[in-house]
Enzyme design. Structure first.
Site, mmCIF file in Angstrom:
data_model
loop_
_atom_site.group_PDB
_atom_site.id
_atom_site.type_symbol
_atom_site.label_atom_id
_atom_site.label_comp_id
_atom_site.label_asym_id
_atom_site.label_seq_id
_atom_site.Cartn_x
_atom_site.Cartn_y
_atom_site.Cartn_z
ATOM 1 N N ARG A 32 -18.297 -2.956 -3.321
ATOM 2 C CA ARG A 32 -17.969 -2.943 -4.882
ATOM 3 C C ARG A 32 -16.575 -2.856 -5.160
ATOM 4 O O ARG A 32 -16.192 -2.597 -6.096
ATOM 5 C CB ARG A 32 -18.783 -1.976 -5.808
ATOM 6 C CG ARG A 32 -19.231 -2.434 -7.054
ATOM 7 C CD ARG A 32 -19.875 -1.326 -7.779
ATOM 8 N NE ARG A 32 -21.114 -0.920 -7.343
ATOM 9 C CZ ARG A 32 -21.669 0.249 -7.238
ATOM 10 N NH1 ARG A 32 -20.924 1.226 -7.820
ATOM 11 N NH2 ARG A 32 -22.831 0.352 -6.587
ATOM 12 N N ARG B 133 -13.759 -9.934 -16.981
ATOM 13 C CA ARG B 133 -15.084 -9.718 -17.466
ATOM 14 C C ARG B 133 -15.153 -10.122 -19.235
ATOM 15 O O ARG B 133 -16.045 -10.598 -19.753
ATOM 16 C CB ARG B 133 -15.566 -8.448 -17.295
ATOM 17 C CG ARG B 133 -16.846 -8.204 -17.798
ATOM 18 C CD ARG B 133 -17.901 -7.000 -17.327
ATOM 19 N NE ARG B 133 -18.857 -6.674 -17.821
ATOM 20 C CZ ARG B 133 -20.007 -5.847 -17.295
ATOM 21 N NH1 ARG B 133 -19.803 -5.333 -16.145
ATOM 22 N NH2 ARG B 133 -21.005 -5.781 -18.072
ATOM 23 N N TYR C 199 -37.172 -3.947 -7.849
ATOM 24 C CA TYR C 199 -36.586 -4.504 -9.151
ATOM 25 C C TYR C 199 -37.572 -5.437 -9.950
ATOM 26 O O TYR C 199 -37.879 -5.313 -10.912
ATOM 27 C CB TYR C 199 -35.211 -5.088 -9.101
ATOM 28 C CG TYR C 199 -34.086 -4.038 -8.914
ATOM 29 C CD1 TYR C 199 -33.478 -3.581 -10.150
ATOM 30 C CD2 TYR C 199 -33.322 -3.896 -7.782
ATOM 31 C CE1 TYR C 199 -32.391 -2.588 -10.004
ATOM 32 C CE2 TYR C 199 -32.298 -3.080 -7.634
ATOM 33 C CZ TYR C 199 -31.869 -2.377 -8.847
ATOM 34 O OH TYR C 199 -30.645 -1.564 -8.756
ATOM 35 N N ARG D 48 -15.165 -2.527 -12.063
ATOM 36 C CA ARG D 48 -14.940 -1.932 -13.240
ATOM 37 C C ARG D 48 -13.582 -0.968 -12.926
ATOM 38 O O ARG D 48 -13.315 -0.443 -14.122
ATOM 39 C CB ARG D 48 -15.885 -1.487 -14.051
ATOM 40 C CG ARG D 48 -16.883 -2.463 -14.255
ATOM 41 C CD ARG D 48 -18.286 -1.707 -15.264
ATOM 42 N NE ARG D 48 -19.101 -1.139 -14.155
ATOM 43 C CZ ARG D 48 -20.123 -0.602 -14.667
ATOM 44 N NH1 ARG D 48 -20.338 -0.161 -15.680
ATOM 45 N NH2 ARG D 48 -21.005 -0.103 -13.767
ATOM 46 N N ASP E 167 -24.119 -10.559 -7.520
ATOM 47 C CA ASP E 167 -25.346 -9.479 -7.438
ATOM 48 C C ASP E 167 -26.369 -9.803 -6.928
ATOM 49 O O ASP E 167 -26.839 -10.677 -6.582
ATOM 50 C CB ASP E 167 -25.655 -9.488 -9.150
ATOM 51 C CG ASP E 167 -26.652 -8.199 -9.664
ATOM 52 O OD1 ASP E 167 -25.706 -7.275 -9.801
ATOM 53 O OD2 ASP E 167 -27.630 -8.248 -9.394
#
Length: 355
Positions: A29, A42, A155, A33, A79
């Site tokens: 990652r 973003r 998921y 962020r 993703d």
């Protein structure tokens, strides 16, 4: 695809368990962020999916951490849920809530209707891979990735993240036939998807079995490991005259290091709960190891970061086959200067070990 000569192949040599002048480092990652420039991009994209599905934006954020830190690999910005999204399950990301599927697999009819995704629906991923490779211009290798068949299934059945995996485990225990059908389709899709990334220019591929560790022993082998093995068995092993290594990361998988080492992958990613030195003794020269600093170490201040890096590197020792990484993805709250310290400490201390 033809490409410039690779200027920094330390990561690839470490995955091949060849001697390197220092230990390569990249971060799960690493485009995320914690970087203000990522947040700015973003915001321009309008949403996470707007960012991930636009090759220009995906390229921009993939390259951002490399402009800041002397990392030894880039990882595609995407993703793990692109595959079930392309299967028509209706992926969305709600602010502060994470991913959600509008049409999760809950019934026998849902599972019967499930089909492998049309890879044209994922063209944006492959276009991003090609564009990133071009922009990297041989600076460092590019990693492509996918979720594991089991993690995707979690998921797809739960419809979102879960604290107890009750819905997916209920299906697994009550209707294992349905679960096996989902996993069979997922394994085929993961292989095709990763091969398309390789053909588009990915030089390494990684399978994230993020939720393998929620399974009991025995069930992990049946419902996770077996299908990761099926996907790996179908991967392209060479492209552009160079081998394409594979990495498997199972969060909570320390119990099954020996099983994972026998999958046919080139390296195992380890979470922070595993003793790196003992893991190396267990796997021997079967696979390289990647990891495994606790991501929260990056909140400990410069001296503690450096001492934990030294401890991790010393645990592995002066042996070939180590890629330094965190034991999971970097926290969005991490101060970027902590990453500066981390990368410098890895490169500096590992050069000393080699010397």
């Amino acid at each position: 695809m033809s490409a410039p000569t690779l200027q920094n192949d330390v990561f690839l040599r470490a995955l091949a368990r060849q001697p390197t002048e220092y230990t390569p480092v990249w971060l799960m990652r690493q485009a995320g962020r914690y970087l203000p420039e990522y947040n700015a991009t973003r915001a321009r994209a309008g949403s996470f999916l707007g960012l991930a599905k636009n090759p220009d934006y995906a390229t921009e954020v993939t390259l951002q951490p490399l402009a800041r830190f002397p990392l030894d690999a880039a990882i595609l910005f995407s993703d793990i849920l692109t595959i079930p999204d392309a299967m028509g399950l209706g992926l969305s990301f709600e602010t502060g809530e994470g991913p959600r599927f509008a049409r999760p697999l809950r019934t026998e009819a849902d599972v019967a209707a499930l089909t492998a995704p049309d890879m044209n629906e994922l063209r944006y991923v492959f276009d991003a891979v090609t564009q990133i490779r071009r922009e990297l211009a041989g600076k460092v290798p590019l990693i492509g990735f996918s979720g594991s068949p089991w993690t995707l299934a979690c998921y797809m059945v739960e419809g979102a993240g879960s604290s107890d995996y009750r819905t997916v485990k209920t299906m697994m225990y009550q209707r294992p036939d349905l679960m096996h059908r989902i996993l069979e389709i997922n394994a085929e899709a993961v292989a095709v998807y990763l091969n398309a990334q390789i053909q588009a220019g990915a030089q390494v591929v990684m399978i994230f079995d993020s939720w393998g560790g929620v399974l009991a022993d025995g069930l992990f082998q049946e419902f996770s490991l077996a299908y990761t093995r099926k996907a790996l068995a179908k991967l392209i092993r060479e492209n552009d005259g160079r081998s394409v290594p594979s990495v498997v990361f199972t969060k909570g998988g320390g119990l099954w290091i020996d099983d994972i080492a026998d999958l046919g992958c080139d390296a195992i990613g380890l979470d922070w709960t595993v003793n790196l030195g003992k893991a190396r003794e267990r796997v021997g020269d079967r696979v390289a190891l990647q990891g495994n600093l606790d991501p929260m170490t990056l909140f400990g201040g410069e001296d503690r970061i450096r001492s934990e890096v030294v401890r991790t590197l010393d645990s592995f020792g002066n042996h070939p086959g180590h890629v330094f990484n965190l034991g999971h993805g970097i926290s969005q709250f991490t101060p970027p200067e902590a990453v500066v310290t981390l990368v410098d400490a890895v490169h500096q201390h590992s050069r000393g070990l080699r010397g």
